[in-house]
Motif scaffolding. Structure first.
Motif, short mmCIF file in Angstrom:
data_model
loop_
_atom_site.label_atom_id
_atom_site.label_comp_id
_atom_site.label_asym_id
_atom_site.label_seq_id
_atom_site.Cartn_x
_atom_site.Cartn_y
_atom_site.Cartn_z
N MET A 1 0.84 -1.18 0.00
CA MET A 1 0.00 0.00 0.00
C MET A 1 0.88 1.24 0.00
O MET A 1 1.83 1.34 0.77
N ASN A 2 0.60 2.20 -0.86
CA ASN A 2 1.36 3.44 -0.92
C ASN A 2 0.83 4.40 0.13
O ASN A 2 -0.29 4.87 0.06
N ARG A 3 1.64 4.65 1.14
CA ARG A 3 1.17 5.45 2.27
C ARG A 3 1.82 6.82 2.25
O ARG A 3 2.94 7.00 1.78
N SER A 4 1.15 7.81 2.79
CA SER A 4 1.69 9.17 2.76
C SER A 4 2.16 9.64 4.13
O SER A 4 2.34 10.82 4.35
N THR A 5 2.37 8.72 5.08
CA THR A 5 2.81 9.13 6.40
C THR A 5 4.14 9.86 6.33
O THR A 5 5.10 9.30 5.84
N PRO A 6 4.23 11.11 6.79
CA PRO A 6 5.50 11.84 6.69
C PRO A 6 6.50 11.33 7.72
O PRO A 6 6.13 10.96 8.82
N ARG A 7 7.77 11.31 7.35
CA ARG A 7 8.81 10.95 8.31
C ARG A 7 9.23 12.16 9.14
O ARG A 7 10.02 12.04 10.08
N MET A 8 8.74 13.33 8.78
CA MET A 8 8.90 14.54 9.60
C MET A 8 10.36 14.86 9.90
O MET A 8 10.74 15.19 11.01
N LEU A 9 11.20 14.71 8.91
CA LEU A 9 12.61 15.05 9.02
C LEU A 9 13.37 14.17 9.99
O LEU A 9 14.45 14.52 10.46
N LEU A 10 12.80 12.98 10.31
CA LEU A 10 13.42 12.10 11.30
C LEU A 10 14.86 11.77 10.95
O LEU A 10 15.77 11.95 11.75
N VAL A 11 15.08 11.29 9.74
CA VAL A 11 16.41 10.85 9.38
C VAL A 11 17.37 12.03 9.33
O VAL A 11 18.51 11.95 9.79
N ALA A 12 16.91 13.17 8.81
CA ALA A 12 17.78 14.34 8.74
C ALA A 12 18.24 14.78 10.11
O ALA A 12 19.41 15.08 10.34
N LEU A 13 17.32 14.80 11.09
CA LEU A 13 17.69 15.19 12.44
C LEU A 13 18.61 14.16 13.07
O LEU A 13 19.56 14.48 13.77
N ALA A 14 18.29 12.88 12.83
CA ALA A 14 19.07 11.81 13.45
C ALA A 14 20.51 11.84 12.99
O ALA A 14 21.44 11.70 13.77
N LEU A 15 20.70 12.04 11.68
CA LEU A 15 22.05 12.00 11.13
C LEU A 15 22.89 13.19 11.61
O LEU A 15 24.11 13.16 11.56
N SER A 16 22.20 14.28 12.06
CA SER A 16 22.96 15.41 12.57
C SER A 16 23.47 15.15 13.98
O SER A 16 24.28 15.93 14.48
N SER A 17 22.51 14.45 14.42
CA SER A 17 22.91 14.26 15.82
C SER A 17 24.22 13.27 16.13
O SER A 17 24.45 12.49 15.35
N THR A 52 24.83 20.57 27.08
CA THR A 52 23.76 19.58 26.88
C THR A 52 23.20 19.74 25.47
O THR A 52 22.91 20.86 25.05
N PRO A 53 23.04 18.67 24.73
CA PRO A 53 22.55 18.78 23.35
C PRO A 53 21.10 19.24 23.27
O PRO A 53 20.31 19.03 24.20
N ARG A 54 20.76 19.88 22.17
CA ARG A 54 19.37 20.30 21.93
C ARG A 54 18.47 19.11 21.64
O ARG A 54 17.27 19.17 21.86
N LEU A 55 19.02 18.05 21.10
CA LEU A 55 18.26 16.87 20.72
C LEU A 55 18.80 15.65 21.45
O LEU A 55 19.97 15.32 21.31
#
Length: 559
Positions: A1-17, A52-55
């Motif tokens: 099923m093609n779903r439109s649930t957004p990842r909400m920048l999860l990976v982008a934030l995670a990789l910064s961290s 202390t980190p922001r994330l």
């Protein structure tokens, strides 16, 4: 099923961290405290927040607790996740809490499963749904988004965030194989919320400097720090209300909420999580002992050992409102039919743990419990080295390097003048290349030689007298002891041991390793707690009063 649930920048934030007795450890458990501020000169009353980190990503335990408190159901979704790594001692260290592609997929699958369950299970749906849907359900969906969003984000949603979820609700109809349009819409909303970085991370966005050029946290950021320090879960409605009303803008307001929260049963979770890691209690769960020597020792015995230590910690801190000394010296046990033979107590025990007084001449606190003694022993005999290393690292914060990888760990056989385990260890570690470390490792281990591989007390070892005496220097004090009770009684009074316990809590509570700025804060906490007898509840309240807890330092930007 093609779903439109957004990842909400999860990976982008995670990789910064047998080296010198100093340096990092590599045993996978809480290691020695790295104290970069040891030489810092502190002025009375002058402290600064550490970096202390922001994330900070939720640990898996925090994730599960938060889902439980959001939906009223303990789903244990993290059981399918890759394990959190232990980094410099604890698995909540922000530096180690990255989100890999695999974990991002795990989060998506968990969000989908939890959302599906939420619209099917009427008890769960009733907990999160603040209204009965009418018409197209859009008005009720908005109420759910506002109410659930405030708890998921741990602050009210912005207007933009609210509208994004309203749009997600509208897109939900038709995405799933079953459910009414309303159910499919809110299912899509829940999926999206549980993949937002504002849920998966503790996000701190405050950046306005005060007169000291540090950043005061806003009320909701303080509330989140409080709840994950004291409950290992999200803020409740009372704490969110205190945040919204400005009550967390002063140390006094924070203290009032901290004391309320420590009186709540949810405080057990964080206490258990800290002590589980500090005491290496994961080792208690899968012990194996020689069946020829220890008949009947199986998984149910080691499970009882783990349960006893957890119950003992809860009892001492939350019921007795005890101090560090009580934790180290109380002779109360929690005994069932599996543990009674080890402790030598009589009675009609079942599988349930029962509060039981133990012989104070033999048992005192955590280090004479069967769990510690058995988990720091060999398959068929005691291990003074394992017990001594643990005490130096975990109780005294000594900086011990691991032995060389190719070292011979085989003890010499019992023969001739070598008659006891102590004899074996002393001969084995006598070369100069070993003694520099073992001169501080062996003595505390020898103090426990009256306890065998499962923690039973023994008057002798195979007919040979046991020597449990020792001498060691702790800070500026020379400790002389004869046996475990004498040793742990002195250890309980040791300022070095007390400060080490505080320092481990400080590292755990702030989810990071120490920085230079922390030295003065820990000094002040140590003085304050020493004056009050090192009560453990007071220690936790004191952590919430520090600048490190209430503020964030300005991040240094690499040029």
């Amino acid at each position: 099923m093609n779903r439109s649930t957004p990842r909400m920048l999860l990976v982008a934030l995670a990789l910064s961290s047998a080296a010198a007795c100093s340096g990092p450890t590599g045993d996978g458990g809480p290691g020695p405290v790295d104290d970069p501020g040891a030489e810092v000169q502190c002025a009375p009353g002058v402290t600064a927040p550490g970096p202390t980190p922001r994330l900070t990503r939720l640990t898996h335990a925090q994730y599960d607790n938060t889902i439980r408190d959001l939906f009223g159901k303990d789903m244990k979704a993290s059981a399918l996740f890759l394990a959190d790594p232990a980094f410099e001692g604890f698995d909540n260290n922000a530096k180690g809490l990255i989100v890999s592609d695999r974990l991002a997929r795990d989060y998506r699958r968990a969000a989908e499963a939890i959302a599906a369950d939420a619209v099917v299970d009427q008890a769960v749906l009733g907990k999160v749904l603040p209204c009965a849907p009418e018409g197209d359900g859009a008005a009720c969906a908005r109420q759910l988004i506002q109410a659930l969003g405030k708890r998921v984000y741990r602050r009210p949603l912005s207007a933009e965030q609210e509208e994004a979820y309203v749009a997600a609700y509208a897109r939900g109809d038709g995405l799933f194989d079953s459910g009414t349009p309303f159910e499919q819409g809110i299912r899509h909303v829940i999926e999206a919320m549980l993949q937002s970085p504002h849920f998966l991370y503790r996000v701190e966005l405050s950046e306005e400097l005060d007169s000291e050029q540090i950043i005061p946290l806003d009320g909701h950021e303080v509330a989140t720090r409080l709840s994950y320090l004291l409950w290992n879960s999200l803020p409740d409605d009372a704490l969110l209300a205190a945040a919204a009303g400005g009550a967390l803008g002063t140390p006094e307001g924070i203290e009032a909420e901290a004391r309320r929260m420590l009186a709540d049963s949810r405080a057990v979770s964080a206490l258990s999580d800290f002590h589980r890691q500090w005491l290496h209690m994961s080792r208690y769960a899968d012990l194996s002992k020689d069946p020829a020597l220890y008949e009947g020792f199986d998984a149910s015995v080691s499970s009882a050992m783990l349960a006893e230590t957890q119950e003992f910690i809860r009892h001492v801190i939350l019921e007795m409102e005890g101090d560090y000394r009580t934790l180290m010296t109380s002779s109360v046990g929690f005994v069932n039919d599996k543990l009674a033979p080890i402790y030598g107590v009589e009675g009609s025990f079942t599988g349930e743990l029962v509060e039981t007084p133990l012989d104070p001449a033999v048992r005192a606190g955590l280090l004479t419990q069967a769990g510690f003694l058995s988990s720091h022993a060999f398959f068929d005999k005691s291990s003074p080295i394992h017990r001594g290393v643990f005490i130096q690292r975990q109780l005294l914060c000594a900086d011990l390097r691991d032995p060389p990888a190719n070292i011979n760990t085989e003890l010499p056989p019992l023969q001739g003048e070598i008659r006891t385990t102590r004899d074996q260890v002393e001969v084995h570690t006598s070369p100069a290349s070993c003694s520099s470390c073992h001169d501080i490792i062996n003595p505390p281990g020898f103090a426990f030689e009256h306890f065998d591989a499962v923690g039973r007390y023994r008057a002798d070892e195979g007919g040979e007298p046991i020597d449990a005496t020792g001498t060691m220097t702790v800070g500026e004090t020379e400790m002389r002891f004869d046996g475990a009770i004498d040793f742990v009684t002195q250890l309980a009074e040791s300022p070095v041991a007390q400060r080490c316990y505080l320092t481990n809590w400080y590292r755990y509570g702030n989810a990071r390793q120490l920085s230079r700025e922390d030295a003065c804060t820990i000094d002040e906490l140590d003085v304050r707690l020493g004056a009050s007898g090192y009560n453990i509840k007071e220690l936790l309240v004191a952590l919430t009063q520090t600048k490190t807890f209430r503020y964030r330092a300005v991040e240094e930007v690499d040029q």
